[in-house]
Motif scaffolding. Structure first.
Motif, PDB file in Angstrom:
ATOM      1  N   PRO A  14       0.849  -1.198   0.000  1.00 32.93           N
ATOM      2  CA  PRO A  14       0.000   0.000   0.000  1.00 32.93           C
ATOM      3  C   PRO A  14       0.886   1.250   0.000  1.00 32.93           C
ATOM      4  N   GLU A  15       0.382   2.327  -0.556  1.00 28.76           N
ATOM      5  CA  GLU A  15       1.162   3.568  -0.655  1.00 28.76           C
ATOM      6  C   GLU A  15       1.704   4.039   0.681  1.00 28.76           C
ATOM      7  N   ALA A  16       0.950   3.829   1.740  1.00 28.46           N
ATOM      8  CA  ALA A  16       1.357   4.306   3.064  1.00 28.46           C
ATOM      9  C   ALA A  16       2.556   3.536   3.622  1.00 28.46           C
ATOM     10  N   CYS A  17       2.786   2.336   3.148  1.00 34.54           N
ATOM     11  CA  CYS A  17       3.892   1.516   3.646  1.00 34.54           C
ATOM     12  C   CYS A  17       5.203   1.945   2.989  1.00 34.54           C
ATOM     13  N   SER A  18       6.224   2.076   3.812  1.00 33.79           N
ATOM     14  CA  SER A  18       7.530   2.459   3.270  1.00 33.79           C
ATOM     15  C   SER A  18       8.629   2.122   4.264  1.00 33.79           C
TER      16      SER A  18
END
Length: 191
Positions: free
Chosen positions: A88-92
């Motif tokens: 997901p975009e929020a994961c980094s």
């Protein structure tokens, strides 16, 4: 009009009653990767801690929540089987904490979901099978990303601590998870 899981949780003030949106997404991803479909009615209660009584005040709320979860499962399953799943975009990654909180929560949800499907995985990919290494690699990677500080401490004792390894694991997870899901699907169809 459909709303996101985060909106649903916030608007209904379920922050303390349900898994977070990221934990839920991770859990649903694990269920979508499973070799055999498990009816959501069998695992939906895990989203509110496995309690017999749901936190919802109306049937409409429960139905709206269930529809969000089923749509998420369909999207994740399709992405995994078409080799298109991504974090997901929020994961980094995080320079200060190795991975960000969203990644930890996502991995926590995935690990919780794996526990429900463990028997299916072990039956399909037993310890002596060539596929078991792929399964073990995915589970180890998720565990490392869920608790990178502990993993780093263990790696340091073995002289192998390198933050670049976490970047490799994070970046390699889409290929590994899609590959595992597709292989499990093939094996399940052969049974």
């Amino acid at each position: 009009m459909s709303i996101s899981l985060s909106q649903f949780i916030t608007e209904n003030e379920f922050e303390s009653a349900l898994l977070s949106a990221m934990q839920t997404e991770g859990f649903v991803t694990a269920m979508a990767a499973a070799p055999h479909m498990i009816d959501p009615s069998e695992w939906l209660a895990f989203m509110w801690g496995g309690e017999e009584e749901s936190p919802f005040t109306s049937h409409e709320q429960l139905e709206q929540y269930a529809n969000i979860i089923v749509a998420m499962w369909n999207e994740k399953r399709g992405a995994l089987l078409s080799n298109e799943w991504q974090w997901p975009e929020a994961c980094s990654l995080s320079e200060s904490e190795i991975v960000n909180e969203e990644t930890r929560e996502y991995c926590e949800g995935m690990l919780q979901g794996w526990t429900l499907t463990r028997d299916d995985w072990e039956t399909l990919m037993p310890e002596d099978s060539p596929e078991n290494a792929l399964l073990g690699g995915v589970l180890l990677s998720i565990s490392l990303l869920f608790d990178p500080e502990s993993a780093l401490a263990v790696m340091e004792t073995q002289g192998a601590a390198d933050l670049a390894q976490f970047e490799e694991i994070f970046n390699g997870m889409p290929v590994m998870l899609c590959g595992l899901t597709m292989r499990a699907q093939q094996l399940a169809e052969q049974q």
